[in-house]
Scaffold this motif. Structure first.
Motif, PDB file in Angstrom:
ATOM      1  N   HIS A 132       0.664  -0.883   0.257  1.00  0.00           N
ATOM      2  CA  HIS A 132      -0.464   0.379  -0.189  1.00  0.00           C
ATOM      3  C   HIS A 132       0.994   1.310  -0.199  1.00  0.00           C
ATOM      4  N   VAL A 142      -3.387   0.322   8.237  1.00  0.00           N
ATOM      5  CA  VAL A 142      -2.377  -1.353   8.721  1.00  0.00           C
ATOM      6  C   VAL A 142      -3.469  -1.734   9.733  1.00  0.00           C
ATOM      7  N   ASP A 143      -3.886  -0.686  11.226  1.00  0.00           N
ATOM      8  CA  ASP A 143      -4.243  -1.516  12.121  1.00  0.00           C
ATOM      9  C   ASP A 143      -4.852  -2.067  11.216  1.00  0.00           C
ATOM     10  N   ALA A 168      -4.460  -5.754   9.775  1.00  0.00           N
ATOM     11  CA  ALA A 168      -3.978  -6.375  11.215  1.00  0.00           C
ATOM     12  C   ALA A 168      -4.728  -7.283  11.495  1.00  0.00           C
ATOM     13  N   PHE A 204       3.119  -5.924   5.844  1.00  0.00           N
ATOM     14  CA  PHE A 204       3.506  -4.533   5.219  1.00  0.00           C
ATOM     15  C   PHE A 204       3.931  -4.149   4.325  1.00  0.00           C
ATOM     16  N   VAL A 249       5.231  -1.523   2.592  1.00  0.00           N
ATOM     17  CA  VAL A 249       4.981   0.412   2.513  1.00  0.00           C
ATOM     18  C   VAL A 249       5.735   1.217   1.041  1.00  0.00           C
ATOM     19  N   LEU A 255       6.142   3.836  11.637  1.00  0.00           N
ATOM     20  CA  LEU A 255       5.030   2.652  11.226  1.00  0.00           C
ATOM     21  C   LEU A 255       5.910   0.734  12.314  1.00  0.00           C
ATOM     22  N   ARG A 296       4.150   0.154  15.870  1.00  0.00           N
ATOM     23  CA  ARG A 296       4.370  -1.678  15.378  1.00  0.00           C
ATOM     24  C   ARG A 296       4.807  -2.355  15.181  1.00  0.00           C
ATOM     25  N   ILE A 314       7.026  -4.493   8.858  1.00  0.00           N
ATOM     26  CA  ILE A 314       6.984  -3.873   7.949  1.00  0.00           C
ATOM     27  C   ILE A 314       8.064  -3.638   7.031  1.00  0.00           C
TER      28      ILE A 314
END
Length: 345
Positions: A149, A166-167, A170, A177, A179, A208, A212, A217
């Motif tokens: 994304h 994202v949350d 997830a 993810f 990014v 991010l 997280r 990521i």
């Protein structure tokens, strides 16, 4: 849907030991199976992505043409474009049966065509729908399902909005993810401009990962060198490289340093490509369809232009006789090698 004879399921998954995750981005018309075979010769650990394939093309079109790949391409990920949860689940199951290692949902492509069909970056505005899609996909397969994304789109440009996206996704159990560190301006910029004009905001991707840490990521966007890749890996779990991996494929060999791999010789790579080119031509593939992917082999070296001209000038790319085609490439290899030796490279 067409009745298609499915290959035996390949149980191979992307090994957890292959860290960091370095991948070649899905690029329309570029990351074809011919390019992926070529790119694999530079590095066994790079993760290959297909071009984005829409669910409609698979379900209502020629599934075999869209899904077939060379076994040498592993590890390989099928990237899907779509927003119908059931169709995405169907195609994910087909991907697993076909032997793909992972399946990825495109939530980053900014083209008008995909927007009109509710595919790509416009889906960032509908995190609940994306979550529903990912849930159905995960329920259909055992292989990992991931999401690629943007950091934002149009009026949704803040870090907090990306974090909410994202949350939301997830919560389905998806923990990987990729990014792209640019927003996509779907109203006002062309797809090409969306690859360059919005500024890169790597700090949003770094943040991010910090916020997280349990998620995997990966960063995408504007990465061109081994040094840049190393620097990003201090902040994130993986790096996806796009256009540079196509125009300068030897970068993939240089990235082998991440795993203490010896860099392969460019001429040895071409020697391995020749039987593949012969096979593809015997199958009916035009020479130019294959050689267009190998024009960047000597990028940044003396002789790079001569190599490109030898493969694309005159009638070189229209040769139909396999023996003559291979001979032409071998002669170009020899001339390039002589030129490099003369220039002491």
């Amino acid at each position: 849907m067409q009745n298609v004879e499915k290959p035996l399921k390949n149980p191979q998954l992307i090994e957890n030991s292959i860290k960091p995750r370095i991948s070649v981005a899905p690029m329309m018309d570029w990351t074809t199976k011919d390019y992926r075979f070529f790119a694999r010769l530079f590095n066994p650990n790079i993760i290959m992505y297909t071009e984005m394939v829409t669910t409609g093309a698979i379900i209502h079109g020629d599934a075999k043409r869209h899904l077939d790949f060379n076994q040498e391409e592993h590890p390989i990920v099928l990237q899907l474009g779509g927003s119908n949860p059931k169709d995405l689940a169907t195609c994910s199951k087909m991907a697993q049966d076909w032997g793909y290692n992972e399946v990825n949902l495109n939530v980053g492509c900014p083209s008008d065509r995909v927007q009109n069909n509710k595919i790509g970056a416009c889906l960032m505005a509908e995190p609940d729908l994306v979550a529903e899609c990912i849930t159905e996909m995960r329920n259909a397969v055992d292989i990992p399902v991931t999401v690629k994304h943007r950091i934002g789109i149009d009026d949704m440009q803040t870090y907090e909005e990306m974090l909410h996206f994202v949350d939301t996704v997830a919560k389905t159990g998806c923990d990987n993810f990729i990014v792209h560190a640019r927003i996509a301006l779907l109203k006002g910029l062309s797809p090409k401009e969306n690859r360059d004009v919005p500024p890169l905001r790597y700090e949003d991707v770094y943040r991010l990962k910090q916020d997280r840490p349990n998620l995997l990521i990966e960063l995408n966007g504007g990465v061109k060198t081994f040094a840049e890749t190393q620097a990003h890996l201090q902040q994130v779990d993986g790096v996806m490289i796009g256009r540079e991996a196509y125009h300068n494929p030897y970068l993939l060999a240089e990235l082998g340093q991440l795993w203490q791999l010896n860099a392969p010789d460019r001429f040895e790579i071409m020697a391995q490509m020749l039987p593949y080119i012969s096979q593809r031509m015997a199958e009916g593939a035009p020479l130019s369809i294959i050689t267009r992917h190998i024009l960047g082999l000597f990028q940044n070296l003396p002789g790079a232009r001569k190599w490109r001209q030898a493969l694309s000038g005159g009638n070189a790319k229209t040769l139909t006789d396999i023996e003559n085609a291979i001979q032409n490439i071998q002669e170009a290899m020899q001339r390039t090698e002589d030129y490099l030796q003369e220039n002491q490279v």
